[in-house]
Design an enzyme around this catalytic site. Structure first.
Site, PDB file in Angstrom:
ATOM      1  CD  GLU A  33      -3.108  -0.551  -0.040  1.00 43.49           C
ATOM      2  OE1 GLU A  33      -3.149   0.158  -1.000  1.00 43.49           O
ATOM      3  OE2 GLU A  33      -3.728  -1.525   0.430  1.00 43.49           O
ATOM      4  CG  HIS A  34      -0.291   4.760   0.698  1.00 44.80           C
ATOM      5  ND1 HIS A  34      -0.495   5.967  -0.141  1.00 44.80           N
ATOM      6  CD2 HIS A  34      -1.227   4.280   1.433  1.00 44.80           C
ATOM      7  CE1 HIS A  34      -1.782   6.462   0.387  1.00 44.80           C
ATOM      8  NE2 HIS A  34      -2.278   5.478   1.174  1.00 44.80           N
ATOM      9  CB  THR A  35       4.262   0.201  -2.539  1.00 41.32           C
ATOM     10  OG1 THR A  35       3.259  -0.380  -3.024  1.00 41.32           O
ATOM     11  CG2 THR A  35       4.918  -0.244  -1.288  1.00 41.32           C
ATOM     12  CB  SER A  67     -24.994   6.772 -12.563  1.00 39.80           C
ATOM     13  OG  SER A  67     -24.567   5.875 -11.607  1.00 39.80           O
ATOM     14  N   GLY A 124     -17.306   5.057  -2.822  1.00 39.26           N
ATOM     15  CA  GLY A 124     -16.403   5.421  -1.749  1.00 39.26           C
ATOM     16  C   GLY A 124     -15.911   4.664  -0.840  1.00 39.26           C
ATOM     17  CB  SER A 125     -16.505   0.846  -0.503  1.00 33.11           C
ATOM     18  OG  SER A 125     -16.116   0.418  -1.737  1.00 33.11           O
ATOM     19  CG  LEU A 127     -13.870  -2.242  -2.298  1.00 34.72           C
ATOM     20  CD1 LEU A 127     -15.014  -3.434  -2.317  1.00 34.72           C
ATOM     21  CD2 LEU A 127     -12.603  -3.083  -1.669  1.00 34.72           C
ATOM     22  CB  SER A 130     -13.320   6.663  -9.442  1.00 28.18           C
ATOM     23  OG  SER A 130     -12.538   6.439  -8.481  1.00 28.18           O
ATOM     24  CG  ASP A 174      -6.608   2.116  -7.384  1.00 29.83           C
ATOM     25  OD1 ASP A 174      -6.011   1.362  -6.879  1.00 29.83           O
ATOM     26  OD2 ASP A 174      -7.114   3.060  -7.132  1.00 29.83           O
TER      27      ASP A 174
HETATM   28  C1  GLA Z   1      -5.372   4.635  -4.183  1.00 31.37           C
HETATM   29  C2  GLA Z   1      -4.451   5.195  -5.289  1.00 31.37           C
HETATM   30  C3  GLA Z   1      -3.542   3.779  -5.570  1.00 31.37           C
HETATM   31  C4  GLA Z   1      -2.603   3.544  -4.640  1.00 31.37           C
HETATM   32  C5  GLA Z   1      -3.340   3.319  -3.224  1.00 31.37           C
HETATM   33  C6  GLA Z   1      -2.519   3.250  -1.985  1.00 31.37           C
HETATM   34  O1  GLA Z   1      -5.996   3.462  -4.221  1.00 31.37           O
HETATM   35  O2  GLA Z   1      -5.452   5.424  -6.560  1.00 31.37           O
HETATM   36  O3  GLA Z   1      -2.804   4.466  -6.724  1.00 31.37           O
HETATM   37  O4  GLA Z   1      -1.610   4.640  -4.429  1.00 31.37           O
HETATM   38  O5  GLA Z   1      -4.335   4.291  -3.301  1.00 31.37           O
HETATM   39  O6  GLA Z   1      -1.749   1.997  -2.044  1.00 31.37           O
END
Ligand code: GLA
Length: 388
Positions: A33-35, A67, A124-125, A127, A130, A174
């Site tokens: 995460e956040h990598t 939508s 907004g969950s 997952l 968007s 994502d």
């Molecule tokens: C969001 C961003 C991703 C990623 C995550 C954290 O989902 O869209 O690119 O940075 O946060 O891992």
């Protein structure tokens, strides 16, 4: 599902002649995460829940959007000419952003479409509802206009739209995991060069359980951009003393050797998370390959602690969900997933413990936070497809 959507399309746009039905998944990240904006590894998978579309090409340049998740907004219209971000147009900025991005990438979209969407990913969950809409739109454009683009391009164009049309500085995780999804597999992606490998997730006797915090994101996007720039500053400080391209180039040992080049305690913590999380992700995938689910779970837990203490993107809601999960038998691992600041957690739970997990974590959460969490037992699915 298809029949319901076609009926709705007919009610909103008239006649269902020449329409096609499509689907793109949502995603959950198992670890890493956040990598993805630090040149590190991620390990996400596509889900069987996602976004459905019914679409019909038009002969003019008009787009009409509807939508089923935002029925109160009615039909929203715009032209494919001169597409611009419009705050008040809300969700349509995602499909419009992708149409714009195709143009920027040399595939101009000259004709409009009627597009009806329905998503069964909670909005907004965390997952990636968007990114799901973005990849879905790209998939439809490719199908309608025969653009010569790969699924990986669909991911890159989706990210480009998110960054430059919607102004959210996200990484590639994502859109990539959605565009490249594969049933029963997670994607071990190196965001430094987009090389990737599918790793089977065979959870004999276990389930993946998502807990949605129902916390509104609020300042999420600005905090996200703040973390990114903290990491960028830390990287440039480290580059004064060591030749690296990204934080993902560092092992833990190297980080400990050079970290004093970072001139701020907070930035040291942020960079530490990025470096250690990347190494944890590499180790987690190795553990999974050896079928060592217990080790995988421990690394998930360590990931959460690092996101809580060093990266500081969890908050009381996500911490409560995770810490309550850790107390229970049959929970292999539990962590926040996605950007954080709200959103959801992912846990690996023994089949026979799932019901009591939902009951116990749910009750403790509601007692502490004052409103309920939502739970979903999810399955890993394929990338986007045509259902026609
Ligand atoms: C969001 C961003 C991703 C990623 C995550 C954290 O989902 O869209 O690119 O940075 O946060 O891992």
């Amino acid at each position: 599902m298809k029949e319901v959507l076609l009926k709705k399309f007919e009610e909103i746009f008239g006649l269902t002649q020449d329409v096609k039905v499509y689907f793109a998944p949502g995603r959950v990240n198992m670890i890493g995460e956040h990598t993805d904006y630090n040149g590190g590894h991620v390990f996400p998978c596509a889900l069987t829940i996602g976004t459905y579309a019914v679409a019909r090409k038009r002969d003019d340049d008009t787009c009409r959007f509807y939508s089923m998740n935002f029925e109160e907004l009615g039909i929203l219209e715009s032209s494919v000419e001169g597409l611009k971000y419009e705050k008040e147009a809300d969700w349509t900025n995602y499909p419009k952003g992708v149409m714009w991005a195709f143009g920027e990438k040399g595939h101009p979209v000259l004709k409009g479409m009627d597009l009806l969407l329905y998503g069964n990913i909670p909005n907004g969950s965390g997952l990636s509802s968007s990114a799901s809409v973005e990849v879905l739109t790209g998939y439809i454009l490719r199908d309608f206009f025969n653009f010569d683009v790969s699924n990986q391009d669909l991911a890159l164009y989706g990210q480009y739209a998110e960054n430059h049309f919607n102004g959210v500085n996200c990484g590639i995780m994502d859109q990539f995991s959605i565009a490249m999804g594969k049933k029963d597999h997670a994607i071990f992606l190196d965001t430094a060069d987009l090389s990737y490998e599918y790793a089977p997730i065979v959870l004999q006797g276990y389930k993946i359980v998502i807990a949605g915090s129902n916390k509104k994101r609020g300042l999420g996007d600005s905090k996200y951009n703040e973390r990114r720039s903290e990491c960028e500053t830390a990287l440039s400080e480290l580059q004064q003393v060591v030749g690296i391209q990204s934080l993902g180039d560092l092992t833990e040992e190297m980080f400990e050797t050079y970290k004093s080049a970072i001139k701020d305690e907070i930035r040291i913590k942020r960079a530490k998370h990025a470096v250690y999380e990347n190494q944890r992700t590499i180790r987690a995938v190795a553990a999974l390959k050896r079928n060592d689910l217990a080790e995988f779970g421990k690394l998930m837990n360590a990931s959460h602690i690092s996101l809580r203490d060093d990266y500081e993107v969890t908050g009381i809601e996500l911490d409560t969900l995770v810490e309550e999960a850790w107390k229970l038998d049959g929970v292999i691992g539990s962590r926040m997933t996605g950007a954080g600041f709200g959103g959801c957690t992912v846990s690996i739970v023994k089949d026979e413990a799932v019901e009591s997990f939902i009951q116990k974590v749910g009750a403790a959460y509601e007692q502490k936070i004052g409103y309920a969490a939502d739970f979903y037992v999810v399955e890993i699915g394929d990338g986007p497809c045509s259902l026609s």
